[in-house]
Write a protein that holds these residues in place. Structure first.
Motif, PDB file in Angstrom:
ATOM      1  N   ALA A 194     -73.976 -23.496   7.768  1.00 26.35           N
ATOM      2  CA  ALA A 194     -75.039 -23.552   8.781  1.00 26.35           C
ATOM      3  C   ALA A 194     -74.953 -22.388   9.765  1.00 26.35           C
ATOM      4  N   ASP A 195     -73.746 -21.980  10.152  1.00 25.21           N
ATOM      5  CA  ASP A 195     -73.623 -20.925  11.158  1.00 25.21           C
ATOM      6  C   ASP A 195     -73.844 -19.529  10.590  1.00 25.21           C
ATOM      7  N   GLN A 196     -74.049 -19.406   9.273  1.00 25.18           N
ATOM      8  CA  GLN A 196     -74.327 -18.100   8.678  1.00 25.18           C
ATOM      9  C   GLN A 196     -75.733 -18.009   8.098  1.00 25.18           C
ATOM     10  N   ARG A 197     -76.529 -19.043   8.265  1.00 22.43           N
ATOM     11  CA  ARG A 197     -77.872 -19.039   7.694  1.00 22.43           C
ATOM     12  C   ARG A 197     -78.819 -18.167   8.516  1.00 22.43           C
ATOM     13  N   VAL A 198     -79.762 -17.570   7.810  1.00 25.03           N
ATOM     14  CA  VAL A 198     -80.808 -16.755   8.402  1.00 25.03           C
ATOM     15  C   VAL A 198     -82.136 -17.273   7.849  1.00 25.03           C
ATOM     16  N   PRO A 199     -83.267 -16.803   8.387  1.00 21.75           N
ATOM     17  CA  PRO A 199     -84.547 -17.293   7.864  1.00 21.75           C
ATOM     18  C   PRO A 199     -84.712 -17.116   6.355  1.00 21.75           C
ATOM     19  N   ALA A 200     -84.056 -16.106   5.774  1.00 21.75           N
ATOM     20  CA  ALA A 200     -84.188 -15.881   4.328  1.00 21.75           C
ATOM     21  C   ALA A 200     -83.258 -16.765   3.498  1.00 21.75           C
ATOM     22  N   ARG A 239     -78.545 -18.446  -2.686  1.00 23.11           N
ATOM     23  CA  ARG A 239     -78.329 -17.907  -1.340  1.00 23.11           C
ATOM     24  C   ARG A 239     -79.608 -17.556  -0.592  1.00 23.11           C
ATOM     25  N   PHE A 240     -80.471 -16.693  -1.189  1.00 23.20           N
ATOM     26  CA  PHE A 240     -81.640 -16.210  -0.477  1.00 23.20           C
ATOM     27  C   PHE A 240     -82.908 -16.505  -1.267  1.00 23.20           C
ATOM     28  N   ALA A 241     -84.015 -16.716  -0.541  1.00 21.00           N
ATOM     29  CA  ALA A 241     -85.309 -16.893  -1.189  1.00 21.00           C
ATOM     30  C   ALA A 241     -85.617 -15.657  -2.022  1.00 21.00           C
ATOM     31  N   GLY A 242     -86.008 -15.865  -3.251  1.00 21.93           N
ATOM     32  CA  GLY A 242     -86.303 -14.753  -4.151  1.00 21.93           C
ATOM     33  C   GLY A 242     -85.138 -14.313  -5.003  1.00 21.93           C
ATOM     34  N   ALA A 243     -83.923 -14.798  -4.709  1.00 16.83           N
ATOM     35  CA  ALA A 243     -82.743 -14.436  -5.509  1.00 16.83           C
ATOM     36  C   ALA A 243     -82.707 -15.350  -6.736  1.00 16.83           C
ATOM     37  N   GLU A 244     -83.569 -15.047  -7.676  1.00 19.73           N
ATOM     38  CA  GLU A 244     -83.751 -15.893  -8.852  1.00 19.73           C
ATOM     39  C   GLU A 244     -82.895 -15.371 -10.010  1.00 19.73           C
ATOM     40  N   SER A 245     -82.316 -16.288 -10.748  1.00 14.12           N
ATOM     41  CA  SER A 245     -81.635 -15.921 -11.991  1.00 14.12           C
ATOM     42  C   SER A 245     -82.089 -16.877 -13.085  1.00 14.12           C
ATOM     43  N   SER A 246     -82.141 -16.372 -14.293  1.00 10.55           N
ATOM     44  CA  SER A 246     -82.540 -17.215 -15.417  1.00 10.55           C
ATOM     45  C   SER A 246     -81.725 -16.851 -16.641  1.00 10.55           C
ATOM     46  N   ASN A 277     -81.957 -11.498 -13.450  1.00  7.62           N
ATOM     47  CA  ASN A 277     -81.386 -11.802 -12.141  1.00  7.62           C
ATOM     48  C   ASN A 277     -81.997 -10.874 -11.095  1.00  7.62           C
ATOM     49  N   VAL A 278     -82.305 -11.428  -9.920  1.00  7.06           N
ATOM     50  CA  VAL A 278     -82.796 -10.645  -8.793  1.00  7.06           C
ATOM     51  C   VAL A 278     -81.776 -10.743  -7.668  1.00  7.06           C
ATOM     52  N   VAL A 279     -81.349  -9.589  -7.155  1.00 13.43           N
ATOM     53  CA  VAL A 279     -80.380  -9.524  -6.062  1.00 13.43           C
ATOM     54  C   VAL A 279     -81.117  -9.194  -4.771  1.00 13.43           C
ATOM     55  N   ILE A 280     -80.869  -9.998  -3.744  1.00 13.14           N
ATOM     56  CA  ILE A 280     -81.484  -9.803  -2.431  1.00 13.14           C
ATOM     57  C   ILE A 280     -80.444  -9.259  -1.464  1.00 13.14           C
ATOM     58  N   SER A 281     -80.820  -8.225  -0.697  1.00 14.21           N
ATOM     59  CA  SER A 281     -79.902  -7.642   0.280  1.00 14.21           C
ATOM     60  C   SER A 281     -79.569  -8.664   1.359  1.00 14.21           C
ATOM     61  N   SER A 282     -78.275  -8.740   1.731  1.00 18.29           N
ATOM     62  CA  SER A 282     -77.856  -9.663   2.783  1.00 18.29           C
ATOM     63  C   SER A 282     -78.078  -9.073   4.175  1.00 18.29           C
ATOM     64  N   SER A 283     -78.614  -7.861   4.254  1.00 22.64           N
ATOM     65  CA  SER A 283     -78.906  -7.254   5.562  1.00 22.64           C
ATOM     66  C   SER A 283     -80.409  -7.101   5.792  1.00 22.64           C
ATOM     67  N   SER A 284     -81.118  -6.529   4.806  1.00 20.21           N
ATOM     68  CA  SER A 284     -82.575  -6.360   4.962  1.00 20.21           C
ATOM     69  C   SER A 284     -83.354  -7.503   4.336  1.00 20.21           C
ATOM     70  N   GLY A 633     -65.385 -12.839   5.202  1.00 17.62           N
ATOM     71  CA  GLY A 633     -65.908 -13.863   6.104  1.00 17.62           C
ATOM     72  C   GLY A 633     -67.280 -14.373   5.751  1.00 17.62           C
ATOM     73  N   SER A 634     -68.014 -13.668   4.902  1.00 21.73           N
ATOM     74  CA  SER A 634     -69.294 -14.169   4.395  1.00 21.73           C
ATOM     75  C   SER A 634     -68.986 -15.075   3.214  1.00 21.73           C
ATOM     76  N   ILE A 635     -69.298 -16.360   3.362  1.00 25.62           N
ATOM     77  CA  ILE A 635     -68.826 -17.310   2.351  1.00 25.62           C
ATOM     78  C   ILE A 635     -69.967 -18.107   1.727  1.00 25.62           C
ATOM     79  N   ASP A 636     -69.673 -18.628   0.552  1.00 32.14           N
ATOM     80  CA  ASP A 636     -70.517 -19.609  -0.121  1.00 32.14           C
ATOM     81  C   ASP A 636     -69.715 -20.890  -0.267  1.00 32.14           C
ATOM     82  N   LEU A 637     -70.437 -22.009  -0.304  1.00 31.80           N
ATOM     83  CA  LEU A 637     -69.803 -23.319  -0.418  1.00 31.80           C
ATOM     84  C   LEU A 637     -70.189 -24.002  -1.715  1.00 31.80           C
TER      85      LEU A 637
END
Length: 652
Positions: A194-200, A239-246, A277-284, A633-637
């Protein structure tokens, strides 16, 4: 004149299996997971079932609902370090790993279809042994006797996700068929804290569908024909909207098994798979890479013959062929502008033809076994091409063909000292070719780029083990195995700078450890437990010298699993599974830690009518925080507390 009496016809027994295991199979560290444990998994996923065997690991701790498919490589005995599979996974005798990446398509392998799972830890030299440097996992589809004519599940969890399956296994004359479909879909859970979530940020949405058809028919009293088809399609968001894999695939096989004096097993298969697979930038939060497609194909087969050489010997003579080919097409994009910056293509072809022989010799209470395998391997047609956004070629590399021979051996002994004590020992070697992915495909997990390496050498295993099985009374058994495995020229993702890694051969990964197992059946109560403690370290020199003495990435020291079940009457089952995974490192520099995690799962089945049961399942009931990725420090659960409820149909 009296008529001559006609001899009774031989009964036809159709099993749907391959040839039986040889007498020396228990000489190796083998664990069999029975149907009742397979059918009572808390998640209904095959990777959860396999996790009951301590020492089984994926590259990441995530299950196949919340991980990138390309990270689903499996290994045993702490011989990991990258995302490729170092264990050979077979479904009804057919290798199922993706031909390009080497990952296992777990979402295609529904536990509802399986009768048994056999896990052999340690290298092997039998059929398709070229991929079994850490062990072999054999999945066997059930038939009417184990599955029943009709079986189905329909469950929903507290997030509104659904899991459904239907399996039909009718008898057809003297043979049978198995038709099965499974569909799992849901909005998924938050992998981002929760403390690392952004709108994306987005939930790990998933939608996976698989179907299988298998037919088994006798040709005569000793020969049967087995035909199988497997299809699957899997879509995920990470992780992010649009980060689709199939991922998707189709597989077909044909198998002829003869059980006469000259027993034989002839198998052929073909498979086609794809990955995007689509990779979304964690900054932009823009698209920075579109892996548009990665089509790959695999085909091969085996021939095994067991000639009659006397009652005390079982001799296996065989040959097998595996061919993998594929290529990728991907487009990187600017994180700042969103414009395409390049076009990349890469791919190649790997092949292996192997010849093996093995003999088991029974001398009273002692069984000796020895086997050898020779493989002709080849790496060909490798290329990497890159063009700029306008399509002008800037890199056009073609890699030289390489080939050679590898010889490997294994041998062991099993001594049944008494009805309660069995002692065993084994030694073995093995090898694994680099995958097309390792050879030719670079990848980015922002901000780290990992380069491919077309010059990678084959991995080579040397190992030995000793073990003991104790059966003090019927329904009670204990086992312990001590092993020492050394994987030479192990392929690892080696850090060259803070943002750059490359796949390289390190001198070795050396793993030593102890494996314990126990099984107890005391009336209506049963317990199955497994524990593995492993001391695994990298041996390295030269450019990777700073890895020397370090623990391989993604490898815990301690793993344990225990399932306690109560079956008070037919159709009822109450079970709890406690699992512990020790701390491990995300990276080869031992800087980012994945803390230890202990989880509790539950399963309840209560009959409510003939052939109909209520099912209640719980994953991670204590809501343990499971860190699956930690990058500075950037983690996934991993999976939070998840409770499923629904119905199961099982007709006999």
């Amino acid at each position: 004149m009296a008529r001559a009496q006609q001899a009774p016809a031989s009964p036809i027994v159709v099993t749907g299996r391959g040839l039986p295991e040889t007498p020396a199979t228990p000489a190796y560290d083998t664990v069999e997971i029975e149907r009742n444990l397979i059918a009572s998994s808390a998640s209904g996923r095959i990777e959860d079932v396999l996790s009951s065997v301590a020492g089984f690991t994926q590259f990441r701790r995530s299950d196949s609902r919340s991980s990138n498919p390309s990270a689903q490589g499996v290994t045993l005995r702490a011989l990991g370090g990258n995302a490729s599979s170092r264990a050979l996974v077979l479904l009804d005798g057919v290798p199922v790993a993706n031909p390009f990446f080497g990952y296992i398509p777990f979402s295609a392998l529904s536990p509802e279809r399986l009768a048994t799972v056999r896990v052999t830890r340690g290298g092997g030299a039998g059929a398709f042994g070229s991929g079994a440097v850490s062990g072999t996992i054999e999945l066997e589809t059930g038939g009417p006797d184990t599955l029943g004519p009709v079986r189905g599940n329909l469950l929903v969890d507290q997030r509104g996700e659904t899991q459904s399956s239907l399996t039909l296994a009718p008898r057809l004359g003297q043979g049978f068929a198995v038709a099965s479909v499974a569909w799992d879909r849901g909005k998924g859970f938050w992998t981002t804290p929760a403390d690392q979530r952004v709108p994306a940020s987005a939930r790990a949405r998933y939608d996976s569908l698989s179907g299988a058809l298998r037919a088994v028919a006798p040709l005569d009293s000793l020969t049967e024909l087995q035909a199988s088809v497997l299809l699957y399609d899997d879509d995920r968001q990470l992780r992010f909207a649009g980060a689709e894999s199939s991922s998707s695939g189709q597989q077909a096989s044909l198998r002829l098994v003869g059980r006469g004096d000259w027993a034989f097993d002839v198998l052929g298969y073909v498979q086609a798979q794809d990955f995007s697979n689509v990779v979304i930038s964690s900054s932009s939060f823009r698209k920075v890479l579109d892996q548009v497609k990665t089509p790959s194909s695999g085909y091969g087969g085996k021939i095994e013959l067991r000639p009659p050489v006397g009652s005390r010997h079982v001799l296996r003579l065989g040959a097998d062929l595996r061919i993998a080919e594929g290529q990728l097409y991907e487009e990187p994009f600017s994180a700042a502008t969103g414009a395409r910056t390049a076009i990349r293509r890469a791919g190649g072809r790997n092949s292996d033809i192997g010849f093996y022989l093995e003999d088991d010799w029974t001398i009273g209470d002692l069984v000796l076994t020895a086997g050898a395998r020779a493989d002709r391997w080849r790496v060909a047609d490798g290329f990497y091409r890159e063009a700029d956004a306008a399509g002008v070629v800037t890199i056009d590399d073609s890699f030289a063909e390489r080939s050679g021979w590898e010889g490997n051996f294994r041998g062991g002994a099993l001594w049944r000292a008494s009805e309660a004590v069995a002692l065993r020992a084994a030694a073995y070697t093995g090898f694994r070719q680099p995958t097309l992915n390792e050879l030719y495909r670079p990848f980015v997990v922002f901000p780290v780029t990992t380069l491919a390496n077309a010059e990678l050498k084959n991995e080579r295993l040397e190992g030995y083990e000793i073990g003991m099985e104790l059966t003090p009374r019927e329904g009670l058994s204990f086992s312990v195995t001590a092993f020492d495995n050394r994987l030479k020229d192990a392929i690892a993702n080696v850090t060259l700078s803070p943002t750059l890694r490359q796949r390289q051969n390190v001198d070795a990964i050396h793993a030593r450890g102890l494996e314990f197992g126990t099984s107890a059946q005391l009336g209506s109560i049963a317990f199955d437990g497994s524990l593995a403690w492993t001391d695994s370290e990298v041996e390295a020199s030269g450019v990777s010298a700073n890895l020397d003495g370090r623990r391989p990435a993604q490898v815990p020291k301690l793993m344990a699993s225990g399932t306690l079940a109560w079956t008070p009457r037919a159709g009822w089952r109450v079970a709890g599974t406690l699992r512990h995974v020790g701390a491990q490192f995300e990276d080869d520099q031992e800087t980012d830690v994945l803390p230890a995690a202990t989880t509790l799962d539950g399963f309840v089945q209560v009959p409510i009518a003939t052939g109909l049961s209520f099912i209640l399942r719980g994953e991670n009931l204590l809501d343990e925080r499971i860190v699956t990725r930690n990058q500075s420090g950037s983690i996934d659960l991993g999976t939070p507390r998840t409770v499923w409820a629904g119905l199961r149909v099982g007709l006999r």
